[in-house]
Design an enzyme around this catalytic site. Structure first.
Site, PDB file in Angstrom:
ATOM      1  N   LYS A   1      46.838  46.473 -43.950  1.00 46.67           N
ATOM      2  CA  LYS A   1      46.323  47.703 -43.341  1.00 46.67           C
ATOM      3  C   LYS A   1      45.197  47.397 -42.348  1.00 46.67           C
ATOM      4  O   LYS A   1      45.212  47.860 -41.204  1.00 46.67           O
ATOM      5  CB  LYS A   1      45.830  48.643 -44.447  1.00 46.67           C
ATOM      6  CG  LYS A   1      44.968  49.813 -43.999  1.00 46.67           C
ATOM      7  CD  LYS A   1      45.746  50.860 -43.249  1.00 46.67           C
ATOM      8  CE  LYS A   1      44.892  52.111 -43.043  1.00 46.67           C
ATOM      9  NZ  LYS A   1      45.478  53.001 -42.022  1.00 46.67           N
TER      10      LYS A   1
ATOM     11  N   VAL B   1      28.819  56.451 -46.002  1.00 46.09           N
ATOM     12  CA  VAL B   1      29.581  57.629 -45.561  1.00 46.09           C
ATOM     13  C   VAL B   1      30.511  58.110 -46.674  1.00 46.09           C
ATOM     14  O   VAL B   1      30.842  59.290 -46.762  1.00 46.09           O
ATOM     15  CB  VAL B   1      30.380  57.302 -44.276  1.00 46.09           C
ATOM     16  CG1 VAL B   1      31.209  58.490 -43.814  1.00 46.09           C
ATOM     17  CG2 VAL B   1      29.424  56.867 -43.158  1.00 46.09           C
ATOM     18  N   THR B   2      30.918  57.191 -47.558  1.00 45.41           N
ATOM     19  CA  THR B   2      31.797  57.537 -48.681  1.00 45.41           C
ATOM     20  C   THR B   2      31.192  58.683 -49.490  1.00 45.41           C
ATOM     21  O   THR B   2      30.001  58.695 -49.783  1.00 45.41           O
ATOM     22  CB  THR B   2      31.973  56.315 -49.614  1.00 45.41           C
ATOM     23  OG1 THR B   2      32.447  55.212 -48.838  1.00 45.41           O
ATOM     24  CG2 THR B   2      32.960  56.603 -50.723  1.00 45.41           C
ATOM     25  N   ASN B   3      32.026  59.653 -49.859  1.00 44.12           N
ATOM     26  CA  ASN B   3      31.553  60.794 -50.641  1.00 44.12           C
ATOM     27  C   ASN B   3      31.684  60.582 -52.148  1.00 44.12           C
ATOM     28  O   ASN B   3      32.572  59.861 -52.573  1.00 44.12           O
ATOM     29  CB  ASN B   3      32.319  62.053 -50.225  1.00 44.12           C
ATOM     30  CG  ASN B   3      31.733  62.661 -48.963  1.00 44.12           C
ATOM     31  OD1 ASN B   3      30.525  62.714 -48.801  1.00 44.12           O
ATOM     32  ND2 ASN B   3      32.598  63.107 -48.070  1.00 44.12           N
TER      33      ASN B   3
ATOM     34  N   ASP C   1      27.406  68.065 -40.742  1.00 44.87           N
ATOM     35  CA  ASP C   1      27.262  69.493 -41.051  1.00 44.87           C
ATOM     36  C   ASP C   1      26.381  70.175 -40.004  1.00 44.87           C
ATOM     37  O   ASP C   1      26.641  71.312 -39.590  1.00 44.87           O
ATOM     38  CB  ASP C   1      26.637  69.672 -42.443  1.00 44.87           C
ATOM     39  CG  ASP C   1      27.342  68.846 -43.501  1.00 44.87           C
ATOM     40  OD1 ASP C   1      28.195  69.386 -44.217  1.00 44.87           O
ATOM     41  OD2 ASP C   1      27.047  67.642 -43.598  1.00 44.87           O
TER      42      ASP C   1
ATOM     43  N   HIS D   1      24.945  66.914 -49.012  1.00 40.81           N
ATOM     44  CA  HIS D   1      26.128  66.994 -48.148  1.00 40.81           C
ATOM     45  C   HIS D   1      27.242  67.533 -49.034  1.00 40.81           C
ATOM     46  O   HIS D   1      28.018  66.790 -49.618  1.00 40.81           O
ATOM     47  CB  HIS D   1      26.485  65.603 -47.600  1.00 40.81           C
ATOM     48  CG  HIS D   1      27.776  65.580 -46.816  1.00 40.81           C
ATOM     49  ND1 HIS D   1      28.017  66.432 -45.769  1.00 40.81           N
ATOM     50  CD2 HIS D   1      28.884  64.816 -46.947  1.00 40.81           C
ATOM     51  CE1 HIS D   1      29.221  66.190 -45.281  1.00 40.81           C
ATOM     52  NE2 HIS D   1      29.771  65.205 -45.972  1.00 40.81           N
TER      53      HIS D   1
ATOM     54  N   THR E   1      39.177  64.673 -43.197  1.00 42.55           N
ATOM     55  CA  THR E   1      38.341  64.832 -42.005  1.00 42.55           C
ATOM     56  C   THR E   1      38.071  63.426 -41.481  1.00 42.55           C
ATOM     57  O   THR E   1      37.719  62.548 -42.261  1.00 42.55           O
ATOM     58  CB  THR E   1      36.995  65.516 -42.334  1.00 42.55           C
ATOM     59  OG1 THR E   1      36.266  64.687 -43.248  1.00 42.55           O
ATOM     60  CG2 THR E   1      37.197  66.873 -42.968  1.00 42.55           C
TER      61      THR E   1
END
Length: 317
Positions: free
Chosen positions: A43, A122-124, A152, A179, A234
């Protein structure tokens, strides 16, 4: 021209968000060298090849990558997007358990490969993961922070600009806090140009009401869910906002951005990562302690802190 000579950013995770961040950084010329790292060899090599084929037309001329940790070496900024992605109907907090394990195992390895980098999560759920990543590495809070509510805030300014009939860059307003579901706008400090938000009017654009502003805040909060429902993820806007954060670091801009750092006695909030207006530079991110909140906004900030503290505690148990 970057203040950091021969600057290098590595994006960790070659999924839709990571690849979009690398793409945005390439197009914008955010760094001299862009690298993409992922444990999925096929990948990541395919994504790098696809990006490399377009470098004749990009601002940064160099993209490398692969599944060997040596890809990360020499990075000035490391952006972490690796992890399970948010599914339709799933909250960011529900993602926490899976992604906490990934962050805990990965951070010490990344730090060994790039000991002097600034780390951007950035990972949630990015706020909770920032606390865990900071604990796992022992890095000072300014050197490991989350992209937080930068996206946001961009969503908020876009909606307000459309309603007010002005350019997005003329709207000065911030989303702060988590966030996620307890985020909120700082209406007390929001202006269009120099005009307080509720006083703004121009031809064809009557003054906004409190109810309208409340509805806009809900639209911002739920925007990601709407995008995920329609297309599964997103990626473009978070990729662009991540590239913007990278530039603020590498160019030592001292730009004011609502990123999420582990707070220490910030208006009574301690030991939890929340987005507040912060100065982003080559040193990392430093919350602006002089930021003023209305009494109701302070209550919302503390509500955000309590919600995230509970999640972090559950992940430690």
């Amino acid at each position: 021209m970057s203040v950091i000579e021969n600057s290098k950013v590595t994006v960790v995770g070659a999924g839709s968000v990571g690849s979009s961040a690398a793409y945005a950084a390439l197009i914008r010329g955010s760094a001299r060298h862009v690298a993409l790292y992922d444990i999925a060899t096929e990948k990541v090599e395919a994504e790098v090849l696809d990006l490399a084929h377009g470098t004749q037309f990009t601002g940064s001329s160099d993209i490398v990558g692969g599944s060997d940790l040596s890809v990360v070496e020499g990075s000035h900024v490391v952006v972490i997007t690796a992890g399970a992605k948010q599914k339709p109907g799933q909250t960011r907090i529900e993602l926490a358990g899976v992604n906490a394990g990934i962050i805990r195992s990965m951070m010490p390895q990344l730090l060994e490969a790039a000991p002097n980098a600034v780390y951007v999560i950035v990972t949630n759920p990015c706020d909770v993961l920032t606390v865990l990543a900071q604990e796992a590495t022992g890095l000072p809070p300014e050197r490991i922070f989350a992209s937080g509510t930068v996206l946001d805030t961009s969503r908020l300014r876009w909606l307000l600009a459309r309603r007010a009939g002005v350019s997005t860059s003329s709207v000065h307003a911030y989303i702060v806090g988590e966030h996620g579901d307890t985020e909120f706008p700082m209406w007390s400090a929001a202006t269009i140009g120099t005009v307080p938000i509720l006083e703004w009017k121009n031809h064809g654009h009557p003054p906004m009401t409190v109810d309208e502003l409340d509805a806009i805040a809900v639209d911002v909060r739920d925007a990601a869910y709407k995008v995920i429902q329609g297309k599964g993820a997103t990626n473009y806007a978070i990729g662009l906002s991540t590239a913007r954060i990278i530039e603020a670091i590498l160019n030592d801009e001292h730009a004011v951005m609502p990123v999420s750092t582990v707070l220490s006695d910030f208006h009574g909030v301690d030991g939890v990562a929340l987005s507040v207006p912060s100065i982003v530079s080559a040193s990392g991110a430093a919350p602006i302690r002089e930021t003023r909140f209305s009494p109701s906004e302070l209550g919302l900030l503390r509500r955000s802190a309590d919600a995230l503290r509970d999640v972090a505690r559950s992940l430690r148990d």
